[in-house]
Design an enzyme around this catalytic site. Structure first.
Site, short mmCIF file in Angstrom:
data_model
loop_
_atom_site.label_atom_id
_atom_site.label_comp_id
_atom_site.label_asym_id
_atom_site.label_seq_id
_atom_site.Cartn_x
_atom_site.Cartn_y
_atom_site.Cartn_z
N LYS A 124 0.80 -1.22 0.00
CA LYS A 124 0.00 0.00 0.00
C LYS A 124 0.84 1.28 0.00
O LYS A 124 0.50 2.24 -0.67
CB LYS A 124 -0.94 -0.01 1.20
CG LYS A 124 -1.97 -1.14 1.07
CD LYS A 124 -3.21 -0.89 1.85
CE LYS A 124 -3.03 -1.13 3.31
NZ LYS A 124 -4.31 -1.24 4.02
N GLU A 194 -1.44 -1.15 9.78
CA GLU A 194 -0.86 -0.29 8.74
C GLU A 194 -1.76 0.92 8.48
O GLU A 194 -1.28 2.00 8.17
CB GLU A 194 -0.60 -1.09 7.46
CG GLU A 194 0.55 -2.08 7.64
CD GLU A 194 0.79 -2.97 6.42
OE1 GLU A 194 0.74 -2.46 5.29
OE2 GLU A 194 1.05 -4.18 6.61
N HIS A 198 -1.33 5.63 9.37
CA HIS A 198 -1.63 6.83 8.56
C HIS A 198 -2.34 7.92 9.36
O HIS A 198 -2.52 9.03 8.86
CB HIS A 198 -2.53 6.45 7.37
CG HIS A 198 -1.85 5.61 6.33
ND1 HIS A 198 -1.09 6.15 5.31
CD2 HIS A 198 -1.81 4.28 6.15
CE1 HIS A 198 -0.63 5.18 4.55
NE2 HIS A 198 -1.04 4.04 5.04
P1 NAD Z 1 -2.67 -10.45 8.77
O1 NAD Z 1 -2.06 -9.75 9.92
O2 NAD Z 1 -4.09 -10.90 8.87
O3 NAD Z 1 -1.79 -11.74 8.40
C1 NAD Z 1 -0.42 -11.71 8.26
C2 NAD Z 1 0.13 -13.13 8.12
O4 NAD Z 1 1.55 -13.04 7.89
C3 NAD Z 1 -0.05 -14.01 9.35
O5 NAD Z 1 -0.38 -15.33 8.94
C4 NAD Z 1 1.33 -14.01 10.00
O6 NAD Z 1 1.60 -15.21 10.73
C5 NAD Z 1 2.21 -13.93 8.77
N1 NAD Z 1 3.56 -13.41 9.06
C6 NAD Z 1 3.89 -12.28 9.75
N2 NAD Z 1 5.22 -12.15 9.82
C7 NAD Z 1 5.74 -13.23 9.18
C8 NAD Z 1 7.07 -13.68 8.95
N3 NAD Z 1 8.14 -13.00 9.38
N4 NAD Z 1 7.24 -14.84 8.28
C9 NAD Z 1 6.18 -15.55 7.86
N5 NAD Z 1 4.90 -15.17 8.02
C10 NAD Z 1 4.69 -14.03 8.70
O7 NAD Z 1 -2.46 -9.54 7.45
P2 NAD Z 1 -3.59 -8.99 6.44
O8 NAD Z 1 -4.51 -8.09 7.19
O9 NAD Z 1 -4.12 -10.13 5.65
O10 NAD Z 1 -2.71 -8.01 5.49
C11 NAD Z 1 -1.67 -8.47 4.66
C12 NAD Z 1 -1.13 -7.28 3.85
O11 NAD Z 1 -2.08 -6.92 2.84
C13 NAD Z 1 -0.87 -6.03 4.68
O12 NAD Z 1 0.41 -5.52 4.34
C14 NAD Z 1 -1.96 -5.08 4.23
O13 NAD Z 1 -1.61 -3.72 4.30
C15 NAD Z 1 -2.16 -5.51 2.79
N6 NAD Z 1 -3.47 -5.08 2.25
C16 NAD Z 1 -3.52 -4.48 1.02
C17 NAD Z 1 -4.72 -4.04 0.49
C18 NAD Z 1 -4.77 -3.38 -0.86
O14 NAD Z 1 -5.86 -3.06 -1.32
N7 NAD Z 1 -3.68 -3.13 -1.54
C19 NAD Z 1 -5.90 -4.21 1.23
C20 NAD Z 1 -5.84 -4.86 2.45
C21 NAD Z 1 -4.62 -5.28 2.95
#
Ligand code: NAD
Length: 331
Positions: A124, A194, A198
């Site tokens: 993002k 995240e 902001h």
């Molecule tokens: P979340 O917190 O629900 O899940 C994160 C996962 O990553 C967990 O399973 C955790 O165990 C794993 N993880 C964390 N650190 C790790 C490591 N060092 N090694 C291995 N695995 C690890 O995350 P989420 O809410 O699904 O978000 C994921 C990403 O997607 C975020 O960066 C978020 O900003 C992004 N996102 C983007 C959009 C978009 O429209 N572009 C929208 C929503 C979310």
């Protein structure tokens, strides 16, 4: 190279909100097979395919995909160990970008391993996507086709803006407003952290350091809602790099309700420009309110994975953005 009929072997790094949604989505398609997954405590690899419902059950009950049978491994370096394994042609990176350099560091690990294939993220922040651009030459030399900013915003809405721009000779403004409704913030911990980064008075380091109790207390103040304005969102550089408009003309904001799956506002992008005849007008692209964040992130990301795979097979390596490539339909 896989035969025409063989599904693409997909890995998912990060098995939180988005990673789980991608697994469910992919299990309904034939052209992609989900074979690998990693969370913070472990990983699993099975070339015959992982089962989304079973994986979800194990993760919920035991806290890691490392307990999956067969193929699960508990590890303190799940990413490093999984990346070193052969048999995965493309990865969806559903990891938290905490700290803000995390994703670029993960990509360096793929490069150091000599891994070749397709990577797609839903990053993002502008500064996070800019870090990836620094890796352009390494990605090209290393045989990695990397598509960045391929979620909803950046992603679906940025791509819609890039398409709509063609009615105009000059783009005057691109305004993105998103509404997200989720039942509880723990389902999307990284996304919410995240987003908090902001808010006025917060940054990535501060949001990362917050305890769950502090996040709950912050959300209590606004009945679970986050009001976000003038976010540092990579839609701006992605549209600038595509030659569409200077980054200053792109604004992103939104409202996130962490206690109600109903969207607090409709998500839309408005593209205002001047036509070659001198008329000023605005195109508006609005997402259906019934579509969830998961659907609007994972659907496009899957389409970009497929597009990336086509590029990769033709020998196109390096960094691409959601505004340069059209996602391809996955059956
Ligand atoms: P979340 O917190 O629900 O899940 C994160 C996962 O990553 C967990 O399973 C955790 O165990 C794993 N993880 C964390 N650190 C790790 C490591 N060092 N090694 C291995 N695995 C690890 O995350 P989420 O809410 O699904 O978000 C994921 C990403 O997607 C975020 O960066 C978020 O900003 C992004 N996102 C983007 C959009 C978009 O429209 N572009 C929208 C929503 C979310």
């Amino acid at each position: 190279m896989r035969a025409m009929t063989e599904p693409l072997a997909l890995g998912i790094l990060g098995y939180g909100g988005l990673g789980q949604a991608m697994a469910r989505l992919v299990s309904r398609r034939q052209q992609v097979r989900w074979v690998a997954v990693a969370d913070r405590k472990g990983y699993a690899l099975n070339s015959n395919g992982l089962l989304a419902a079973y994986c979800q059950k194990v993760y919920t009950e035991r806290g890691s995909v490392g307990y999956l049978e067969p193929g699960g491994v508990l590890s303190e370096d799940s990413l490093g160990e999984l990346i070193a394994q052969p048999g995965v042609q493309a990865y969806f990176l559903a990891l938290p970008n905490l700290p803000n350099t995390f994703m670029a560091d993960v990509v360096r690990r793929f490069l150091a391993q000599g891994w070749r294939g397709v990577l797609v993220d839903a990053l993002k922040r502008t500064s996070a996507v800019e870090q990836l651009r620094q890796l352009q030459a390494d990605l090209q030399a290393g045989g990695i086709t990397y598509l960045t900013g391929c979620g909803a915003t950046p992603g679906l809405l940025t791509a819609a803006a890039a398409l709509a721009a063609h009615s105009y000779e000059e783009i005057l403004q691109v305004e993105i407003r998103f509404g997200v409704g989720i039942a509880n913030w723990e389902a999307y911990r990284a996304t919410i952290r995240e987003d908090i980064a902001h808010l006025p008075g917060y940054d990535v380091a501060k949001a990362q350091a917050m305890t769950d109790a502090e996040i709950n207390a912050l959300l209590d103040q606004t009945d679970g809602k986050l009001y976000l304005e003038n976010m540092e969102h990579a839609d701006d550089v992605i549209l600038e790099w595509a030659g569409i408009c200077p980054r200053e003309r792109v604004t992103v904001g939104g409202v996130v309700d962490t206690r109600n799956p109903r969207k607090p506002i409709s998500t839309h992008v408005k593209i205002t420009g001047r036509t070659f005849e001198g008329k000023i007008s605005t195109h508006t692209f609005t997402l259906g309110d019934e579509t969830s964040m998961a659907a609007n992130v994972c659907g496009p990301a899957l389409g970009y994975l497929q597009a990336g795979w086509h590029l990769h097979q033709q020998g196109h390596y390096g960094l691409f953005t959601c505004a340069e490539v059209m996602p391809r339909w996955v059956r």
